[in-house]
Design a protein around this motif. Structure first.
Motif, PDB file in Angstrom:
ATOM      1  N   SER A 124      -0.989   4.702   0.988  1.00 19.97           N
ATOM      2  CA  SER A 124      -0.880   4.758   2.595  1.00 19.97           C
ATOM      3  C   SER A 124      -1.783   6.092   2.987  1.00 19.97           C
ATOM      4  O   SER A 124      -1.941   6.076   4.092  1.00 19.97           O
ATOM      5  N   GLU A 125      -2.057   6.986   2.175  1.00 18.34           N
ATOM      6  CA  GLU A 125      -2.617   8.203   2.423  1.00 18.34           C
ATOM      7  C   GLU A 125      -4.375   8.074   2.780  1.00 18.34           C
ATOM      8  O   GLU A 125      -5.124   8.844   3.067  1.00 18.34           O
ATOM      9  N   LEU A 126      -4.605   6.686   2.047  1.00 18.89           N
ATOM     10  CA  LEU A 126      -6.236   6.432   1.871  1.00 18.89           C
ATOM     11  C   LEU A 126      -6.595   5.636   3.267  1.00 18.89           C
ATOM     12  O   LEU A 126      -5.714   5.129   3.958  1.00 18.89           O
ATOM     13  N   THR A 127      -7.863   5.732   3.706  1.00 23.68           N
ATOM     14  CA  THR A 127      -8.478   5.018   4.663  1.00 23.68           C
ATOM     15  C   THR A 127      -8.837   3.685   4.391  1.00 23.68           C
ATOM     16  O   THR A 127      -8.790   3.035   3.244  1.00 23.68           O
ATOM     17  N   GLU A 128      -8.867   2.687   5.429  1.00 22.79           N
ATOM     18  CA  GLU A 128      -9.084   1.310   5.000  1.00 22.79           C
ATOM     19  C   GLU A 128     -10.367   1.368   4.291  1.00 22.79           C
ATOM     20  O   GLU A 128     -10.498   0.437   3.293  1.00 22.79           O
ATOM     21  N   GLN A 129     -11.158   2.033   4.642  1.00 16.85           N
ATOM     22  CA  GLN A 129     -12.587   1.894   3.740  1.00 16.85           C
ATOM     23  C   GLN A 129     -12.461   2.420   2.225  1.00 16.85           C
ATOM     24  O   GLN A 129     -13.165   1.807   1.380  1.00 16.85           O
ATOM     25  N   GLU A 130     -11.610   3.587   2.057  1.00 16.99           N
ATOM     26  CA  GLU A 130     -11.500   3.698   0.907  1.00 16.99           C
ATOM     27  C   GLU A 130     -10.670   2.722   0.031  1.00 16.99           C
ATOM     28  O   GLU A 130     -11.042   2.593  -1.184  1.00 16.99           O
ATOM     29  N   SER A 157     -15.558  10.567  -0.323  1.00 18.77           N
ATOM     30  CA  SER A 157     -14.036  11.115  -0.068  1.00 18.77           C
ATOM     31  C   SER A 157     -13.415  10.721  -1.381  1.00 18.77           C
ATOM     32  O   SER A 157     -12.467  11.290  -1.800  1.00 18.77           O
ATOM     33  N   ARG A 192     -19.497   7.629   3.336  1.00 21.91           N
ATOM     34  CA  ARG A 192     -18.544   8.607   3.430  1.00 21.91           C
ATOM     35  C   ARG A 192     -17.240   8.272   2.628  1.00 21.91           C
ATOM     36  O   ARG A 192     -16.637   9.321   2.436  1.00 21.91           O
ATOM     37  N   ALA A 193     -16.643   7.090   2.594  1.00 17.06           N
ATOM     38  CA  ALA A 193     -15.516   6.638   2.023  1.00 17.06           C
ATOM     39  C   ALA A 193     -15.944   7.031   0.478  1.00 17.06           C
ATOM     40  O   ALA A 193     -14.812   7.286  -0.090  1.00 17.06           O
ATOM     41  N   GLU A 210       0.789  -1.227  -0.182  1.00 19.58           N
ATOM     42  CA  GLU A 210       0.026   0.066  -0.014  1.00 19.58           C
ATOM     43  C   GLU A 210       0.954   0.983  -0.026  1.00 19.58           C
ATOM     44  O   GLU A 210       0.584   2.192  -0.620  1.00 19.58           O
ATOM     45  N   THR A 233     -20.758   4.874   6.884  1.00 18.88           N
ATOM     46  CA  THR A 233     -19.406   4.535   6.418  1.00 18.88           C
ATOM     47  C   THR A 233     -18.678   4.380   4.976  1.00 18.88           C
ATOM     48  O   THR A 233     -18.041   5.133   4.625  1.00 18.88           O
TER      49      THR A 233
END
Length: 108
Positions: free
Chosen positions: A36-42, A85, A81-82, A30, A78
């Motif tokens: 690595s700048e993204l969330t787990e959900q993204e 984003s 939101r992802a 990642e 969730t």
């Protein structure tokens, strides 16, 4: 309430070590791929998107994403939101002439 130990779930130290090693490889990948700048959900939504896309498929419906292995455990707020984003980051965009429901990946 009945509580089961990890051993009763069939876990053992060797399996947990293998899982930890696999997670370490994923984290490194990642970072290497700029995720690595993204969330787990993204990342889950992008994973679902790329798995669904194919040579003849350039658009993916929100329903397909929601029902994927990657996203079906995300709560609705969730997930949305992802998704929003990713749209704001221009990694996804709605299909031409649409505002929601059908999306295109904006990375090569």
């Amino acid at each position: 309430i009945v509580r089961l130990s990890l051993w009763e779930y069939g876990m053992n130290l060797q399996n947990l070590r293998k899982l930890a090693q696999l997670k370490a490889v994923l984290i490194d990948m990642e970072q290497d791929f700029g995720l690595s700048e993204l969330t787990e959900q993204e990342i889950r939504i992008l994973s679902a998107m790329t798995e669904t896309l194919g040579p003849d498929v350039s658009l993916v419906s929100s329903k397909q994403l929601r029902n994927s292995l990657y996203c079906k455990s995300l709560s609705s707020p969730t997930y949305h939101r992802a998704l929003k984003s990713l749209l704001n980051k221009s990694l996804l965009k709605p299909a031409e002439g649409r505002k929601t429901g059908l999306y295109q990946l904006c990375i090569a």
